[in-house]
Every structure is written in C-alpha cells, then in structure tokens.
Motif scaffolding. Structure first.
Motif, PDB file in Angstrom:
ATOM      1  N   VAL A  82      37.503  26.727  32.366  1.00  0.00           N
ATOM      2  CA  VAL A  82      37.288  27.814  33.324  1.00  0.00           C
ATOM      3  C   VAL A  82      36.105  27.477  34.225  1.00  0.00           C
ATOM      4  CG1 VAL A  82      36.576  30.230  33.554  1.00  0.00           C
ATOM      5  CG2 VAL A  82      38.328  29.603  31.876  1.00  0.00           C
ATOM      6  N   HIS A  83      35.008  27.020  33.622  1.00  0.00           N
ATOM      7  CA  HIS A  83      33.824  26.654  34.401  1.00  0.00           C
ATOM      8  C   HIS A  83      34.141  25.506  35.365  1.00  0.00           C
ATOM      9  CE1 HIS A  83      29.631  26.184  35.418  1.00  0.00           C
ATOM     10  NE2 HIS A  83      29.726  24.891  35.141  1.00  0.00           N
ATOM     11  N   LEU A  84      34.927  24.551  34.929  1.00  0.00           N
ATOM     12  CA  LEU A  84      35.308  23.420  35.792  1.00  0.00           C
ATOM     13  C   LEU A  84      36.124  23.899  36.987  1.00  0.00           C
ATOM     14  CD1 LEU A  84      35.429  20.433  36.473  1.00  0.00           C
ATOM     15  CD2 LEU A  84      37.328  20.208  34.826  1.00  0.00           C
ATOM     16  N   ARG A  85      37.059  24.810  36.771  1.00  0.00           N
ATOM     17  CA  ARG A  85      37.835  25.363  37.890  1.00  0.00           C
ATOM     18  C   ARG A  85      36.914  26.066  38.886  1.00  0.00           C
ATOM     19  NH1 ARG A  85      41.769  26.243  33.911  1.00  0.00           N
ATOM     20  NH2 ARG A  85      41.035  28.331  33.450  1.00  0.00           N
ATOM     21  N   GLU A  86      35.970  26.838  38.367  1.00  0.00           N
ATOM     22  CA  GLU A  86      35.009  27.528  39.232  1.00  0.00           C
ATOM     23  C   GLU A  86      34.128  26.532  39.985  1.00  0.00           C
ATOM     24  OE1 GLU A  86      32.995  30.020  36.430  1.00  0.00           O
ATOM     25  OE2 GLU A  86      34.630  31.497  36.371  1.00  0.00           O
ATOM     26  N   PHE A  87      33.695  25.477  39.302  1.00  0.00           N
ATOM     27  CA  PHE A  87      32.890  24.444  39.935  1.00  0.00           C
ATOM     28  C   PHE A  87      33.653  23.807  41.095  1.00  0.00           C
ATOM     29  CE2 PHE A  87      32.071  19.952  40.532  1.00  0.00           C
ATOM     30  CZ  PHE A  87      30.712  19.941  40.817  1.00  0.00           C
ATOM     31  N   LYS A  88      34.912  23.426  40.838  1.00  0.00           N
ATOM     32  CA  LYS A  88      35.723  22.775  41.876  1.00  0.00           C
ATOM     33  C   LYS A  88      35.914  23.698  43.073  1.00  0.00           C
ATOM     34  CE  LYS A  88      38.313  19.518  39.025  1.00  0.00           C
ATOM     35  NZ  LYS A  88      39.653  19.120  38.556  1.00  0.00           N
ATOM     36  N   HIS A  89      36.176  24.960  42.812  1.00  0.00           N
ATOM     37  CA  HIS A  89      36.364  25.919  43.899  1.00  0.00           C
ATOM     38  C   HIS A  89      35.097  25.992  44.752  1.00  0.00           C
ATOM     39  CE1 HIS A  89      37.684  29.483  46.052  1.00  0.00           C
ATOM     40  NE2 HIS A  89      36.510  30.026  45.768  1.00  0.00           N
ATOM     41  N   SER A  90      33.948  26.152  44.098  1.00  0.00           N
ATOM     42  CA  SER A  90      32.675  26.222  44.820  1.00  0.00           C
ATOM     43  C   SER A  90      32.376  24.920  45.549  1.00  0.00           C
ATOM     44  CB  SER A  90      31.528  26.531  43.854  1.00  0.00           C
ATOM     45  OG  SER A  90      31.690  27.788  43.286  1.00  0.00           O
ATOM     46  N   TYR A  91      32.617  23.809  44.885  1.00  0.00           N
ATOM     47  CA  TYR A  91      32.340  22.497  45.478  1.00  0.00           C
ATOM     48  C   TYR A  91      33.133  22.306  46.774  1.00  0.00           C
ATOM     49  CZ  TYR A  91      32.344  17.509  46.284  1.00  0.00           C
ATOM     50  OH  TYR A  91      32.247  16.275  46.879  1.00  0.00           O
ATOM     51  N   TYR A  92      34.438  22.550  46.719  1.00  0.00           N
ATOM     52  CA  TYR A  92      35.272  22.331  47.906  1.00  0.00           C
ATOM     53  C   TYR A  92      34.918  23.303  49.033  1.00  0.00           C
ATOM     54  CZ  TYR A  92      38.031  19.066  45.184  1.00  0.00           C
ATOM     55  OH  TYR A  92      38.431  17.992  44.431  1.00  0.00           O
ATOM     56  N   LYS A  93      34.559  24.518  48.682  1.00  0.00           N
ATOM     57  CA  LYS A  93      34.166  25.488  49.704  1.00  0.00           C
ATOM     58  C   LYS A  93      32.874  25.040  50.390  1.00  0.00           C
ATOM     59  CE  LYS A  93      33.218  30.364  50.463  1.00  0.00           C
ATOM     60  NZ  LYS A  93      33.133  31.692  49.876  1.00  0.00           N
ATOM     61  N   ILE A  94      31.867  24.688  49.592  1.00  0.00           N
ATOM     62  CA  ILE A  94      30.580  24.285  50.154  1.00  0.00           C
ATOM     63  C   ILE A  94      30.697  22.988  50.945  1.00  0.00           C
ATOM     64  CG2 ILE A  94      28.255  23.460  49.533  1.00  0.00           C
ATOM     65  CD1 ILE A  94      28.396  25.525  47.191  1.00  0.00           C
ATOM     66  N   THR A  95      31.383  21.988  50.394  1.00  0.00           N
ATOM     67  CA  THR A  95      31.487  20.712  51.115  1.00  0.00           C
ATOM     68  C   THR A  95      32.284  20.876  52.408  1.00  0.00           C
ATOM     69  OG1 THR A  95      33.376  20.018  49.758  1.00  0.00           O
ATOM     70  CG2 THR A  95      31.182  19.227  49.105  1.00  0.00           C
ATOM     71  N   GLY A  96      33.246  21.769  52.418  1.00  0.00           N
ATOM     72  CA  GLY A  96      33.987  22.031  53.650  1.00  0.00           C
ATOM     73  C   GLY A  96      33.089  22.607  54.728  1.00  0.00           C
ATOM     74  N   ILE A  97      32.233  23.533  54.346  1.00  0.00           N
ATOM     75  CA  ILE A  97      31.300  24.141  55.295  1.00  0.00           C
ATOM     76  C   ILE A  97      30.306  23.098  55.797  1.00  0.00           C
ATOM     77  CG2 ILE A  97      29.406  25.801  55.516  1.00  0.00           C
ATOM     78  CD1 ILE A  97      30.999  27.555  53.462  1.00  0.00           C
ATOM     79  N   VAL A  98      29.747  22.308  54.883  1.00  0.00           N
ATOM     80  CA  VAL A  98      28.771  21.283  55.257  1.00  0.00           C
ATOM     81  C   VAL A  98      29.406  20.254  56.192  1.00  0.00           C
ATOM     82  CG1 VAL A  98      27.310  19.389  54.389  1.00  0.00           C
ATOM     83  CG2 VAL A  98      27.328  21.605  53.216  1.00  0.00           C
ATOM     84  N   GLU A  99      30.620  19.827  55.899  1.00  0.00           N
ATOM     85  CA  GLU A  99      31.306  18.877  56.765  1.00  0.00           C
ATOM     86  C   GLU A  99      31.488  19.437  58.184  1.00  0.00           C
ATOM     87  OE1 GLU A  99      34.936  17.433  55.051  1.00  0.00           O
ATOM     88  OE2 GLU A  99      33.876  16.582  53.321  1.00  0.00           O
ATOM     89  N   LYS A 100      31.851  20.703  58.288  1.00  0.00           N
ATOM     90  CA  LYS A 100      32.014  21.315  59.600  1.00  0.00           C
ATOM     91  C   LYS A 100      30.699  21.285  60.378  1.00  0.00           C
ATOM     92  CE  LYS A 100      35.704  24.524  58.398  1.00  0.00           C
ATOM     93  NZ  LYS A 100      36.034  25.944  58.192  1.00  0.00           N
ATOM     94  N   ILE A 101      29.621  21.628  59.697  1.00  0.00           N
ATOM     95  CA  ILE A 101      28.313  21.646  60.354  1.00  0.00           C
ATOM     96  C   ILE A 101      27.902  20.241  60.764  1.00  0.00           C
ATOM     97  CG2 ILE A 101      25.841  22.079  59.993  1.00  0.00           C
ATOM     98  CD1 ILE A 101      26.729  24.484  58.226  1.00  0.00           C
ATOM     99  N   LEU A 102      28.038  19.285  59.857  1.00  0.00           N
ATOM    100  CA  LEU A 102      27.605  17.916  60.140  1.00  0.00           C
ATOM    101  C   LEU A 102      28.442  17.240  61.230  1.00  0.00           C
ATOM    102  CD1 LEU A 102      26.810  16.579  56.564  1.00  0.00           C
ATOM    103  CD2 LEU A 102      25.201  17.425  58.274  1.00  0.00           C
ATOM    104  N   GLU A 103      29.692  17.642  61.346  1.00  0.00           N
ATOM    105  CA  GLU A 103      30.579  17.033  62.336  1.00  0.00           C
ATOM    106  C   GLU A 103      30.570  17.751  63.675  1.00  0.00           C
ATOM    107  OE1 GLU A 103      34.382  16.753  60.452  1.00  0.00           O
ATOM    108  OE2 GLU A 103      33.679  15.265  59.012  1.00  0.00           O
ATOM    109  N   ASP A 104      29.913  18.897  63.748  1.00  0.00           N
ATOM    110  CA  ASP A 104      29.840  19.649  65.003  1.00  0.00           C
ATOM    111  C   ASP A 104      29.037  18.855  66.027  1.00  0.00           C
ATOM    112  OD1 ASP A 104      30.080  21.614  66.900  1.00  0.00           O
ATOM    113  OD2 ASP A 104      28.516  22.896  66.044  1.00  0.00           O
ATOM    114  N   LYS A 105      29.638  18.632  67.181  1.00  0.00           N
ATOM    115  CA  LYS A 105      29.012  17.770  68.203  1.00  0.00           C
ATOM    116  C   LYS A 105      28.499  18.541  69.417  1.00  0.00           C
ATOM    117  CE  LYS A 105      31.507  13.819  66.789  1.00  0.00           C
ATOM    118  NZ  LYS A 105      32.628  13.008  66.836  1.00  0.00           N
ATOM    119  N   GLU A 106      28.346  19.800  69.293  1.00  0.00           N
ATOM    120  CA  GLU A 106      27.841  20.660  70.382  1.00  0.00           C
ATOM    121  C   GLU A 106      28.492  20.325  71.703  1.00  0.00           C
ATOM    122  OE1 GLU A 106      23.632  21.368  70.503  1.00  0.00           O
ATOM    123  OE2 GLU A 106      23.539  21.195  68.356  1.00  0.00           O
TER     124      GLU A 106
END
Length: 106
Positions: A82-106
C-alpha cells in the motif's frame, strides 16, 4: 544529490525491488548499484531497511548462511505494498510537475 531527497527515493526503490522477490541486504545493495546507485553506503542503506521494517512495510527473517553469519531476508508486507503504491503515485505526480517547470522556456 541532496541526501534527504536520495533517502526518500531509495525507500521507494528498495520497496520496489523487494516487491519483486524476497532478498537479503547485501544482494539488494548490489542490485541498487547495478541500477546506478553506486555511492549508497551501508550507513545510509541499512538504516533505511531498519526504518521500513519498523514501520511494518517489510518483514524480516534470519537464515543461516553457508558463507558465515545469519542473513536477514526481507519481504514486502501488505502494508508495504500500500505504501509503495502511494509512493509511486506521489512520485509520478511530483516529477511531472517538476518536469513541466524545468522544461518551461518562457
């Protein structure tokens, strides 16, 4: 790499690897190295295993080793899954947000 960030990522990686098969600490450490975690020291690694066990995410049994002392074999628990499923969900959500920010080229 930030050590707190790495410890959090290692927890998820360790749970994932143990979810594939029961294993002992040194074998797991070698597996992590194979994937690229080359500088994970025993002083970081074994406390994570202990913490995951104390939280009830891993069960542990000792088996006499042919090569010497007893080995602790770790297996993921239902609570750990259960904890692993929650970890994966949080991980993919956070990394998706970070990738969007880092790839934003204004």
């Amino acid at each position: 790499m930030d050590t707190q960030l790495m410890k959090g990522m290692l927890e998820g990686c360790i749970l994932t690897l143990i979810s594939h098969k029961e294993t002992y600490g040194y074998e797991l450490l070698l597996e992590l190295e194979k994937y690229g975690f080359e500088n994970v020291g025993e002083g970081t690694f074994y406390p994570i295993l202990t913490r995951l066990s104390k939280k009830g995410y891993l069960s542990c049994r000792q088996v006499k080793s042919e090569a010497g002392p007893y080995r602790k074999y770790y297996k993921i628990t239902d609570e750990g899954l259960v904890h692993l499923r929650e970890f994966k969900h949080s991980y993919y959500k956070i990394t998706g947000i970070v990738e969007k920010i880092l790839e934003d080229k204004e």
